[in-house]
Design an enzyme around this catalytic site. Structure first.
Site: not given
Ligand SMILES: *Cc1c(COP(=O)(O)O)cnc(C)c1O
Length: 351
Positions: A42, A135, A251, A299
Site C-alpha cells: 500500500k 480500526r 533560517y 524546504m
Molecule cells: C499496513 C498493514 C500491514 C503491514 O504492517 P507493517 O507494520 O508495515 O508490517 C499489515 N496488515 C494490515 C492490515 C495493514 O494495514
C-alpha cells in the site's frame, strides 16, 4: 526517440537495493515458519514504488499482496494477474462496486454492510475481524456463521495494534481472533504484520503480511539480524563555503559557528521528506566520514558540516544516514513516516 531536449540530471535521489528487498522478504518468509509471507505494498509500497517492488517480489515467489484501495490494486494489476492475489484493505464502498466487480483483486470486507454488498456477487473476498484495534473490521460479537453462507472467503484476517511492544494486547487480540475463526469459514487465516512475525509461531497462521520490514524497518530485536536497509537517500553538494566563528547559518540562525570550518549545502530539504526534525540532529556520510546536519532544514536545502571531509567539493555526492531505527531516533519521526515520506522529487534508482 524524437525527444531532443537535453536530459536533466537529478540533484538528489534514493538508491534502492533490489537485493536487500528480496532478501528481506525471503528472511521474513522463513521467519514466518509454516506460514507464507505476503507483502503490504500500500501507499506506493511505502513510497518506494509499488510497481518496482511488486515486480521483484513476484519473481521472488510472493503470492499475496495487500493494498489500501482500488487505485492501488489497478496500478499493479498487470503484474499480479494470474501470478498473485491482491487484497484491498480499505474494503468495498458502493462507489467501488463497478470497478471491483471486474477487478481480479479481492475486497477485504470490513463491516456487515460490506458483507451484504458483496454477498450476491459470488466473487472471492477476504474478511477483516476487529480483534481489539477498533480500526477496520467486523466485531467478534457480531459474527454468525450464516452471515457468510454461500460466500467464497479466501483469507480471514485481523491486525495487531501493538506487535512492536510486549504488553498484554497481543495475546488478547490473538484469543479474539481465534474465537472469530471458530465462526467465519475462510480458506486461509492471517494475523501478523512485520513485528507480529517476530512474536512467534502462535501468530503466524497461514499468511503473514509484512510491510515495514520489507523496506528495512526494524521494530523488534529479533528482526535486527535479518532485515537490511533498502532505501539510501543521497544528495549532491551544490555549494561549499567557509564559516568563521560567529557566522550564523540558515533560517533563524539555528546554528552559529564556534570555529572556522567548511560546510556543504545539499540539494535536499523537507519538501523531499527530510523533515525539520533532523535540524541540528541528522547525519550525512561520505566514505565513512560523518557529516552532521547544521542548523535548520530548509524546504529544498540542508547544510552539513564538512569538517571531517574538507576535500569534498561542489558536485560531490553524500549519503544520508537513513537506517530507519537511527533516523527515527534522530528526528522523532516513526520509521513508517520516514519511509513513506520520501518525496517525489527524489529520483528512485534501483540497483
Ligand atoms: C499496513 C498493514 C500491514 C503491514 O504492517 P507493517 O507494520 O508495515 O508490517 C499489515 N496488515 C494490515 C492490515 C495493514 O494495514
Amino acid at each position: 526517440m524524437s525527444d531532443t531536449k537535453p536530459h536533466i540530471p537529478s540533484t538528489a535521489r534514493v538508491k534502492l537495493d533490489s537485493g536487500a528487498l528480496v532478501a528481506n522478504w525471503r528472511a521474513l518468509d522463513r521467519m514466518s515458519g509454516a506460514a507464507k509471507a505476503g507483502a503490504a505494498v500500500k501507499a506506493n509500497a511505502y513510497g518506494l514504488g509499488a510497481r518496482d517492488v511488486v515486480r521483484r517480489l513476484v519473481t521472488a515467489g510472493c503470492t499475496d499482496f495487500f493494498v489500501a484501495n482500488w487505485q492501488e490494486a489497478q496500478e499493479i494489476e498487470d503484474l499480479t494477474t494470474g501470478k498473485a492475489g491482491v487484497s484491498v484493505l480499505n474494503g468495498v464502498r458502493a462507489a467501488d462496486l463497478a470497478f471491483a466487480l471486474q477487478s481480479p483483486a479481492k475486497p477485504v470486507l470490513n463491516s456487515l454492510e460490506q458483507v451484504q454488498r458483496w454477498k450476491s456477487t459470488g466473487k472471492p473476498c477476504d474478511v477483516m475481524i476487529n480483534s481489539g484495534m477498533n480500526r477496520l473490521g467486523i466485531n467478534v460479537e457480531d459474527l454468525e456463521a450464516n452471515l457468510f453462507a454461500g460466500m467464497g472467503i479466501d483469507m480471514v484476517m485481523s491486525h495487531l495494534a501493538s506487535a512492536d511492544e510486549d504488553g498484554p494486547q497481543n495475546e488478547e487480540q490473538l484469543s479474539q481472533f481465534r474465537a472469530a475463526l471458530q465462526i467465519v469459514p475462510g480458506k486461509r487465516t492471517s494475523l501478523a504484520n512485520s513485528a507480529g512475525i517476530a512474536l512467534g509461531s502462535d501468530y503466524h497462521f497461514d499468511v503473514t503480511r509484512p510491510g515495514l520490514s520489507l523496506y528495512g524497518g526494524v521494530q523488534r530485536p529479533a528482526l535486527d539480524d535479518i532485515v537490511s536497509q533498502v532505501a539510501f537517500p543521497q544528495a549532491e553538494i551544490l555549494q561549499v563555503r567557509s564559516l568563521l566563528p560567529g557566522d550564523r547559518l540558515g533560517y533563524n540562525a539555528q546554528y552559529i559557528a564556534d570555529e572556522p570550518h567548511k560546510i556543504g549545502i545539499l540539494a535536499m530539504g523537507y519538501a523531499d521528506g527530510y523533515l525539520r526534525g533532523f535540524s541540528n540532529s541528522g547525519m550525512f556520510m561520505h566514505d565513512g566520514m560523518l557529516l552532521p546536519v547544521l542548523g535548520r532544514v530548509s524546504m529544498d536545502l540542508i547544510a552539513i558540516d564538512l569538517a571531517a571531509a574538507p576535500y569534498l567539493a561542489e558536485g560531490d555526492w553524500v549519503e544520508c544516514e537513513y537506517d530507519l531505527e537511527v533516523a527515527s531516533s534522530q528526528s522523532g519521526l516513526s520509521q513508517y513516516e520516514l519511509i513513506t515520506g520520501l518525496g517525489n522529487r527524489l529520483a528512485r534508482e534501483w540497483t
